[in-house]
Write a protein that holds these residues in place. Structure first.
Motif, short mmCIF file in Angstrom:
data_model
loop_
_atom_site.label_atom_id
_atom_site.label_comp_id
_atom_site.label_asym_id
_atom_site.label_seq_id
_atom_site.Cartn_x
_atom_site.Cartn_y
_atom_site.Cartn_z
N ARG A 154 0.86 -1.18 0.10
CA ARG A 154 -0.06 -0.09 0.07
C ARG A 154 0.77 1.14 0.13
O ARG A 154 0.39 2.36 0.28
CB ARG A 154 -0.88 0.01 1.22
CG ARG A 154 -2.23 -0.75 0.89
CD ARG A 154 -3.07 -0.73 2.26
NE ARG A 154 -2.83 -1.17 3.58
CZ ARG A 154 -3.42 -1.00 4.57
NH1 ARG A 154 -4.75 -0.24 4.44
NH2 ARG A 154 -2.96 -1.31 5.68
N ALA A 155 2.10 1.29 -0.15
CA ALA A 155 2.89 2.25 -0.25
C ALA A 155 2.96 2.92 -1.67
O ALA A 155 2.51 2.20 -2.64
CB ALA A 155 4.29 1.85 0.18
N SER A 156 3.70 3.87 -1.74
CA SER A 156 3.69 4.58 -3.14
C SER A 156 5.26 5.01 -3.40
O SER A 156 6.01 5.24 -2.40
CB SER A 156 2.68 5.50 -3.49
OG SER A 156 3.00 6.51 -2.58
N GLY A 157 5.61 5.44 -4.58
CA GLY A 157 7.05 6.34 -4.98
C GLY A 157 8.08 5.11 -4.46
O GLY A 157 8.25 3.91 -4.55
N GLN A 158 9.06 5.71 -3.42
CA GLN A 158 10.26 5.23 -3.27
C GLN A 158 10.08 4.07 -2.28
O GLN A 158 10.76 3.06 -2.59
CB GLN A 158 11.37 6.12 -2.58
CG GLN A 158 11.61 7.38 -3.80
CD GLN A 158 12.50 8.46 -2.98
OE1 GLN A 158 13.52 8.09 -2.34
NE2 GLN A 158 12.14 9.61 -3.37
N PRO A 159 9.29 4.21 -1.18
CA PRO A 159 8.97 3.09 -0.40
C PRO A 159 8.58 1.73 -1.10
O PRO A 159 8.90 0.73 -0.67
CB PRO A 159 8.08 3.51 0.64
CG PRO A 159 8.13 5.09 0.53
CD PRO A 159 8.51 5.37 -0.86
N LEU A 160 7.36 1.77 -2.16
CA LEU A 160 7.27 0.85 -2.81
C LEU A 160 8.19 0.33 -3.65
O LEU A 160 8.29 -0.93 -3.75
CB LEU A 160 5.95 1.44 -3.70
CG LEU A 160 5.22 0.07 -4.59
CD1 LEU A 160 4.73 -1.02 -3.95
CD2 LEU A 160 4.10 0.65 -5.57
N GLN A 161 9.06 1.17 -4.41
CA GLN A 161 10.22 0.61 -4.94
C GLN A 161 11.12 -0.25 -4.20
O GLN A 161 11.80 -1.24 -4.40
CB GLN A 161 10.92 1.77 -5.83
CG GLN A 161 11.83 1.50 -6.70
CD GLN A 161 11.37 0.81 -7.87
OE1 GLN A 161 10.50 1.13 -8.47
NE2 GLN A 161 12.13 -0.42 -8.33
N HIS A 162 11.44 0.28 -2.97
CA HIS A 162 12.34 -0.49 -2.02
C HIS A 162 11.73 -1.89 -1.77
O HIS A 162 12.63 -2.72 -1.61
CB HIS A 162 12.43 0.40 -0.79
CG HIS A 162 13.44 -0.08 0.04
ND1 HIS A 162 13.99 0.56 1.32
CD2 HIS A 162 14.56 -0.92 -0.03
CE1 HIS A 162 15.09 -0.02 1.84
NE2 HIS A 162 15.43 -1.00 0.96
N TRP A 163 10.40 -1.67 -1.33
CA TRP A 163 9.81 -3.01 -1.03
C TRP A 163 9.72 -4.17 -2.35
O TRP A 163 10.20 -5.43 -2.03
CB TRP A 163 8.40 -2.71 -0.62
CG TRP A 163 7.65 -3.93 -0.16
CD1 TRP A 163 6.62 -4.81 -0.90
CD2 TRP A 163 7.73 -4.56 1.27
NE1 TRP A 163 6.30 -5.71 0.19
CE2 TRP A 163 6.95 -5.66 1.43
CE3 TRP A 163 8.44 -4.15 2.33
CZ2 TRP A 163 6.90 -6.38 2.50
CZ3 TRP A 163 8.23 -4.85 3.47
CH2 TRP A 163 7.18 -5.91 3.63
N ALA A 164 9.61 -3.64 -3.66
CA ALA A 164 9.71 -4.45 -4.72
C ALA A 164 10.99 -5.04 -5.08
O ALA A 164 11.16 -6.04 -5.24
CB ALA A 164 9.17 -3.45 -5.92
N ASP A 165 12.01 -3.95 -4.81
CA ASP A 165 13.55 -4.38 -5.00
C ASP A 165 13.75 -5.55 -3.91
O ASP A 165 14.53 -6.48 -4.38
CB ASP A 165 14.35 -3.33 -4.81
CG ASP A 165 14.40 -2.45 -5.78
OD1 ASP A 165 13.62 -2.60 -6.77
OD2 ASP A 165 14.76 -1.22 -5.75
N MET A 166 13.46 -5.51 -2.79
CA MET A 166 13.67 -6.47 -1.84
C MET A 166 12.96 -7.84 -2.09
O MET A 166 13.55 -8.96 -2.05
CB MET A 166 13.12 -6.20 -0.27
CG MET A 166 13.10 -7.06 0.89
SD MET A 166 11.88 -6.89 2.17
CE MET A 166 10.48 -7.27 1.50
N LEU A 167 11.99 -7.91 -2.55
CA LEU A 167 11.07 -8.94 -3.23
C LEU A 167 11.73 -9.48 -4.30
O LEU A 167 12.03 -10.97 -4.50
CB LEU A 167 9.58 -8.88 -3.41
CG LEU A 167 8.84 -8.54 -2.36
CD1 LEU A 167 7.37 -8.12 -2.62
CD2 LEU A 167 8.89 -9.57 -1.08
#
Length: 366
Positions: free
Chosen positions: A317-330
């Motif tokens: 449910r994040a957006s922007g950089q936090p969502l990108q960081h979460w996607a990079d972790m996965l």
């Protein structure tokens, strides 16, 4: 016969005249070659070649000037090419919400020496400090296609004194993000009776950044086989110097319910605390799409009461950089991914947790 024998030269000296003649010939040929080389060298130094004389900028006889090699172009009357932004605006007079559509950007300036950038956009309103929307980061391009829509609630009476502000930035994982261009669009000068979609010329980025509540650096690491999610809180910067004893709370939520909570030790007397503390949570692989991770910086304010200075929301449910960081972790399991994040106001993050729908991110092995 005796006389002939006495007059004949010894056998070892019969070849001496021939050897002397050969040595003398070699010396004569060497002297001739040396003389020819010296003559040619003198001629070479005495006469300048035509091509060097033609392009010699320091020679008074040269016919080429510096303006032909490096022309002095005067661009004072022309706008600097910062790029163009395709933007759509739609205002709902019933709900008093404005929908801002970030379509694409063309012809951005390269932020670094590599001739490319990792751009993203930050959208905000001049009358709503601290409330901003950040797009995804697009890697290695100067013409990103965003196709993202964000909404802001603006009363109709405030439209005339509200400006839409869009900033393009070059993403840097371990340093401050470099500005690439900016757009400030007064909503009072726009006809919002119709849906607008127009190209806008970007200008130079403003000298002053919007006021921030600080930044937090941490790393994420997820191991799907064991379900271990490790959060390492590294450091913070840009915090208000008047705050005392800052620390970080790490909260794991599952299906909007608080599940686990950890916190670092407090650091006294500093606006740039260094923590380097790790926390591990057990998150099953089937639950990773339903998890919200919230990191909040707390500190004692002037009232000597601990208050949240800002938060970072990660998850689907994040957006922007936090969502990108979460996607990079996965996308990179078993590998720690570190990044700096801007702290958002606590109320804004809490509102996002209640209203923002979840996204479906690709999982490793799926």
């Amino acid at each position: 016969m005796v006389l002939a024998y006495l007059c004949a030269p010894p056998p070892g000296l019969r070849w001496a005249p021939i050897a002397v003649a050969v040595v003398a010939g070699i010396l004569i040929v060497s002297c001739l070659l040396w003389a020819i080389c010296c003559c040619r060298r003198c001629r070479h130094h005495g006469k300048k070649p035509r091509d060097k004389e033609a392009v010699g900028l320091g020679s008074p006889r040269g016919t080429t000037t510096t303006h032909l090699v490096q022309p002095d172009v005067d661009n004072k009357g022309e706008p600097q090419p910062w790029g163009r932004l395709l933007l759509s605006l739609q205002y709902d007079f019933g709900s008093q919400e404005i929908r801002v559509g970030l379509r694409q950007v063309a012809d951005l300036r390269a932020g670094g020496p590599g001739g490319t950038a990792d751009p993203y956009a930050r959208v905000s309103l001049s009358t709503q400090a601290g409330h901003a929307h950040e797009t995804k980061v697009h890697r290695g391009t100067l013409c990103p296609v965003f196709d993202e829509i964000c909404c802001f609630r603006v009363p109709q009476a405030e439209l005339s004194r509200t400006s839409l502000q869009v900033r393009l930035l070059d993403f840097k994982r371990f340093s401050r993000h470099e500005p690439l261009g900016a757009l400030s669009l007064p909503l009072g000068a726009v006809d919002l009776q119709h849906v607008l979609e127009l190209w806008h010329q970007l200008g130079p980025p403003g000298a002053a950044e919007p006021e921030q509540t600080g930044e937090l650096c941490f790393s994420l690491r997820y191991v799907p086989s064991s379900g271990r999610l490790t959060v390492v809180v590294l450091e913070a910067r840009g915090l208000c110097p008047a705050l005392a004893e800052p620390y970080v709370k790490v909260q794991l939520m599952l299906n909007q319910r608080k599940r686990k909570k950890r916190k670092t030790h407090a650091r006294k007397g500093t606006a740039t605390p260094y923590f380097n503390e790790a926390f591990t949570f057990l998150v099953h692989f089937s639950q990773v799409q339903s998890v919200d991770l919230v990191l909040a910086v707390w500190a004692r304010g002037p009232q000597f009461r601990a208050e949240p200075m800002g938060k970072v929301l990660l998850g689907t449910r994040a957006s922007g950089q936090p969502l990108q960081h979460w996607a990079d972790m996965l996308a990179h399991p078993r590998r720690p991914i570190a990044q700096w994040h801007h702290l958002r106001p606590a109320r804004e993050v809490d509102r996002t947790l209640d209203l923002q729908p979840r996204l479906r991110l690709p999982l490793p092995g799926s």
